[in-house]
Design an enzyme around this catalytic site. Structure first.
Site, mmCIF file in Angstrom:
data_model
loop_
_atom_site.group_PDB
_atom_site.id
_atom_site.type_symbol
_atom_site.label_atom_id
_atom_site.label_comp_id
_atom_site.label_asym_id
_atom_site.label_seq_id
_atom_site.Cartn_x
_atom_site.Cartn_y
_atom_site.Cartn_z
ATOM 1 N N HIS A 1 0.825 13.018 -6.246
ATOM 2 C CA HIS A 1 0.432 12.086 -5.191
ATOM 3 C C HIS A 1 1.373 10.873 -5.155
ATOM 4 C CE1 HIS A 1 -3.279 11.941 -2.578
ATOM 5 N NE2 HIS A 1 -2.770 10.772 -2.268
ATOM 6 N N TYR B 1 0.843 -1.197 0.000
ATOM 7 C CA TYR B 1 0.000 0.000 0.000
ATOM 8 C C TYR B 1 0.881 1.252 0.000
ATOM 9 C CZ TYR B 1 -3.118 3.658 1.659
ATOM 10 O OH TYR B 1 -3.802 4.833 1.777
ATOM 11 N N ARG C 1 0.435 7.896 -7.390
ATOM 12 C CA ARG C 1 -0.621 6.997 -6.910
ATOM 13 C C ARG C 1 -1.970 7.310 -7.538
ATOM 14 N NH1 ARG C 1 1.051 4.677 -2.036
ATOM 15 N NH2 ARG C 1 -0.933 4.695 -0.969
ATOM 16 N N ARG D 1 -4.977 1.194 -8.326
ATOM 17 C CA ARG D 1 -3.757 0.659 -7.698
ATOM 18 C C ARG D 1 -3.862 -0.857 -7.604
ATOM 19 N NH1 ARG D 1 -3.803 4.927 -2.739
ATOM 20 N NH2 ARG D 1 -4.089 6.792 -4.002
ATOM 21 N N GLN E 1 -4.074 18.215 6.913
ATOM 22 C CA GLN E 1 -4.465 17.973 5.517
ATOM 23 C C GLN E 1 -5.927 17.560 5.449
ATOM 24 O OE1 GLN E 1 -4.796 14.369 4.285
ATOM 25 N NE2 GLN E 1 -5.788 15.191 2.473
ATOM 26 N N SER F 1 -2.668 13.671 8.202
ATOM 27 C CA SER F 1 -3.650 13.328 7.162
ATOM 28 C C SER F 1 -5.063 13.294 7.750
ATOM 29 C CB SER F 1 -3.297 11.950 6.600
ATOM 30 O OG SER F 1 -4.397 11.381 5.939
ATOM 31 N N THR G 1 -6.040 18.797 -0.213
ATOM 32 C CA THR G 1 -5.636 17.896 -1.297
ATOM 33 C C THR G 1 -6.733 17.783 -2.341
ATOM 34 O OG1 THR G 1 -4.273 16.681 0.248
ATOM 35 C CG2 THR G 1 -4.803 15.563 -1.815
#
Ligand code: FNR
Length: 379
Positions: A275, A24, A278, A164, A127, A106, A155
């Site tokens: 990012h 991840y 990602r 992904r 964030q 985050s 973001t």
């Protein structure tokens, strides 16, 4: 292979974490082409070697939004950080504060805002993602303000999740994900013991404080999947800009036209970012995107950048391309997963040392002197 402290920490993180978590962190979108170009293009930036300039005194210090940073580096927002090490956000924030740089929490952190801010003696950055649940956004913004967070990092490059595929292979998502993750946890008992996965459901602090109930990884994945908002535009950001008293930084800008829109919107800064490769595979690396963005907006707002920065030399390269300060992502997460707070402290010491070497050998005595004149090969 890139030789740096972060490649050693990466190897150690791979040994310590269950595969679903390592991949991840380590993985990117689709073929991971952009992710690879981030590091490769940055490594390809050649600097001019300069000599005999009396480099006996040299300063890494810089000022950003009225904060003094010991070096032009901040820890960027990384979700689920408390799953890579016990109370990981607190450990990373303490390492950053000790090094004299900001830590960004985050939205999707394990430790809630209120746990991290009292643990450090400098203001935290927070964030925020654009989410459909505007009640949640308002709730976390109010809490971030009450907790004294200084800078809001907003973001905008995730209106939809990137493709992904490593996550599906590793068990982070996809069929039978929950049982595959459980099996991997059992096979990594020292990690599970440290992080607390075996004994209790894993909580996501900011989300559970809002929902009023514990949120395990399953709840989080479901909650996030329902919350991506493709309808967002600059107009929707206005109430946030008006609500937030401190600096507001827009993260996820990769195009000069969007950078100009951010100036028109009144943002205090942008993070030039894809990012970490990602989101949309095939977009420009940030090293390639930066010069045109700097041409368009340098001086109009603060230019932050991330994606692919692995060492102090990379920091100097990104600054030479136009950034004022950089954010670290995977680089500090590998160190945290490998050796906790001490790992991040060591990494930041190494980065400062590497910056000093690069500045000494390029003749830049201060952060302000790191500019395009240092580049040997800007096309
Ligand atoms: C991220 N990133 C990220 N960004 C953000 O704004 N909010 C988030 O919650 C997360 N979560 C997250 C998790 C993981 C595991 C990674 C690796 C990254 C993106 C991050 O802030 C940063 O943009 C990239 O990590 C930069 O690329 P490098 O330096 O990691 O290659």
């Amino acid at each position: 292979m890139i030789i740096s402290a972060s490649s050693d920490y990466r190897a150690a993180a791979e040994r310590r974490l269950p595969p679903f978590l390592f991949h991840y962190i380590d993985g990117g979108a689709y073929t991971e082409y952009t992710m690879k170009r981030n590091t490769d293009d940055l490594s390809g930036i050649a600097l001019r070697q300069r000599v005999l300039k009396n480099m006996s005194s040299l300063s890494l210090e810089t000022k950003l939004f009225n904060e003094t940073l010991s070096m032009p580096v901040a820890l960027g927002p990384v979700g689920l950080t408390g799953m890579y090490a016990r109370r990981g956000e607190v450990q990373a924030a303490k390492a950053a504060a000790k090094a004299g740089i900001p830590f960004t929490l985050s939205t999707v952190s394990v430790c809630p805002i209120e746990e991290v801010t009292p643990a450090i003696d400098r203001p935290m950055w927070f964030q925020l993602y654009v989410l459909r649940d505007r009640g949640f956004m308002r709730n976390v913004l109010e809490r971030a303000k009450a907790a004294g967070c200084s800078t809001l990092v907003f973001t905008v490059d995730m209106p939809t999740p990137g493709a992904r595929y490593r996550d599906a292979h590793s068990g982070m998502s996809g069929p039978f994900a929950a049982s595959r993750r459980y099996l991997q946890s059992v096979q990594h008992p020292s990690w599970a013991w440290d992080v607390g996965v075996m004994g209790r459901p894993h909580d996501l602090g900011n989300v559970s404080a809002y929902l009023g109930k514990p949120t395990a990884l399953e709840d989080y994945i479901g909650w996030l999947a329902n919350n991506f908002d493709q309808s967002i535009s600059w107009k929707d950001l206005e109430w946030i800009r008006d609500f937030w008293d401190g600096p507001m930084v827009i993260k996820g800008i990769l195009d000069p036209e969007d950078a100009k829109d951010a100036v028109r919107f009144g943002a205090d800064g942008i993070v030039v970012s894809n990012h970490g490769g990602r989101q949309l595979d095939g977009v420009l690396s940030t090293a390639r995107a930066m010069p045109a963005i700097a041409d368009a907006v340098k001086g109009d707002l603060t230019l932050l950048a991330d994606s692919g920065i692995r060492n102090g030399l990379d920091v100097v390269r990104m600054l030479a391309l136009g950034a004022d300060t950089v954010l670290l992502g995977r680089a500090f997460i590998y160190a945290l997963a490998a050796h906790g707070q001490q790992g991040v402290e060591n990494l930041l010491t190494l980065i400062a040392n590497e910056m000093r070497v690069a500045m000494t050998l390029t003749g830049a005595k201060s952060v302000q002197e790191i500019n395009r004149d240092l580049l040997a090969n800007l096309q």
